[in-house]
Design a protein around this motif. Structure first.
Motif, PDB file in Angstrom:
ATOM      1  N   THR A  82       0.758  -1.116  -0.094  1.00 17.73           N
ATOM      2  CA  THR A  82       0.091  -0.054   0.084  1.00 17.73           C
ATOM      3  C   THR A  82       0.992   1.129  -0.098  1.00 17.73           C
ATOM      4  O   THR A  82       0.605   2.157  -0.746  1.00 17.73           O
ATOM      5  CB  THR A  82      -0.963  -0.094   1.221  1.00 17.73           C
ATOM      6  OG1 THR A  82      -1.676  -1.158   1.089  1.00 17.73           O
ATOM      7  CG2 THR A  82      -1.847   1.128   1.349  1.00 17.73           C
ATOM      8  N   ARG A  86       0.710   4.197  -2.658  1.00 17.04           N
ATOM      9  CA  ARG A  86       0.551   5.422  -2.440  1.00 17.04           C
ATOM     10  C   ARG A  86       1.368   6.533  -2.691  1.00 17.04           C
ATOM     11  O   ARG A  86       1.263   7.733  -3.377  1.00 17.04           O
ATOM     12  CB  ARG A  86       0.224   5.332  -1.078  1.00 17.04           C
ATOM     13  CG  ARG A  86      -1.144   5.084  -0.675  1.00 17.04           C
ATOM     14  CD  ARG A  86      -1.704   5.539   0.824  1.00 17.04           C
ATOM     15  NE  ARG A  86      -2.810   4.951   1.130  1.00 17.04           N
ATOM     16  CZ  ARG A  86      -3.382   4.616   2.431  1.00 17.04           C
ATOM     17  NH1 ARG A  86      -2.614   4.819   3.265  1.00 17.04           N
ATOM     18  NH2 ARG A  86      -4.377   4.014   2.574  1.00 17.04           N
ATOM     19  N   PRO A 111      -5.377  12.572  -1.375  1.00 12.56           N
ATOM     20  CA  PRO A 111      -4.044  11.840  -1.502  1.00 12.56           C
ATOM     21  C   PRO A 111      -3.144  12.359  -0.705  1.00 12.56           C
ATOM     22  O   PRO A 111      -1.899  11.758  -0.259  1.00 12.56           O
ATOM     23  CB  PRO A 111      -3.963  11.405  -2.942  1.00 12.56           C
ATOM     24  CG  PRO A 111      -4.785  12.251  -3.726  1.00 12.56           C
ATOM     25  CD  PRO A 111      -6.170  12.607  -2.880  1.00 12.56           C
TER      26      PRO A 111
END
Ligand code: ADP
Ligand code: MG
Length: 231
Positions: A82, A86, A111
């Motif tokens: 993850t 990201r 984000p």
């Protein structure tokens, strides 16, 4: 490991179904060099979305591996995958997947804030990105108030919000009329070029795909050059 920014090696992805298992990817390999933009053109149901999900670390293959900037991701735990996703990978979908309750600006800020920026820093960065996609006047609008092309431009801005080195796009203009499709595609590509990103873009539009560095297709679960195997 070579200089590839993103590489898939011998990826096999099988879905269990009520009848026989469905083998979608069967020895799929591809390398994206730094700054290289590759098109993926193949008929519906051949595995484009599956390939992009595996490449984007959203799904795990049964065998084979994905390398992001040389790092093998197959054996990493979910948290580490993850984090790589990201920080390093931007994703654009056919349907924008923007959050309906948030404004365009907030959708792009999100984000950035997940990545640890303050609200103020995130707002600045998101504002700059919306300006780049020509949507400053629409920044406070919710997605439902935007046209399809505008929604996709917000989705592009959001995908680039963390400054990823890799962009994956799954038919990013598939839901747009031809003129808008051209515009959004060109915008996406010029932003990829400006930032020196590597990109893998699935599209039904061969004409658009030919604006990229090369075009690949899926055949029997493998990636092959589109030129050699027109579909
Ligand atoms: P494309 O994006 O090229 O249309 P997909 O990757 O979405 O292809 O799908 C490839 C094949 O895998 C299709 O036959 C689809 O029905 C099947 N498929 C996709 N996702 C799943 C899933 N989660 N479970 C079972 N079958 C799936
Ligand atoms: Mg698909």
């Amino acid at each position: 490991m070579s200089e590839a920014m993103l590489a898939l090696r011998d990826v096999r992805r099988v879905y269990e179904t009520a009848s026989d298992p469905l083998v979608v990817l069967d020895g799929a390999s591809v390398e994206l060099g730094r700054g290289e933009a590759v098109g993926l053109v193949a008929p519906s149901g051949t595995g484009k979305s599956t390939l992009l999900h595996v490449a984007g670390l959203l799904e795990r293959p049964q065998s084979g591996d994905v390398f992001v900037d040389g790092k093998a991701c197959g054996r990493l735990g979910d948290a580490e995958r993850t984090a790589i996703r990201r920080n390093g990978i931007g994703f654009v979908y056919q349907f924008h997947h923007l959050l309906p309750e948030f404004s365009a600006l907030e959708n792009v800020m999100l984000p950035c804030m997940i990545a640890g920026l303050s609200r103020k820093e995130a707002s600045k960065r998101a504002g700059d990105l919306l300006e780049r996609v020509g949507l400053t006047p629409r920044a406070t609008h919710r997605p439902a108030k935007l046209s399809g092309g505008e929604q996709q431009r917000v989705a592009v801005a959001r995908a680039l919000a963390n400054g990823p080195a890799v962009l994956l796009a799954d038919e990013p203009t598939g839901n747009l009329d031809p003129g808008t499709s051209d515009h959004v595609f060109d915008l996406l590509l010029s932003m990829v070029r400006e930032r020196g990103m590597s990109a893998l873009i699935a599209t039904h539009n061969v004409g658009l795909a030919r604006r990229l560095d090369r075009v690949v297709t899926l055949q029997d679960g493998k990636l092959v050059s589109y030129e050699d195997n027109p579909t």
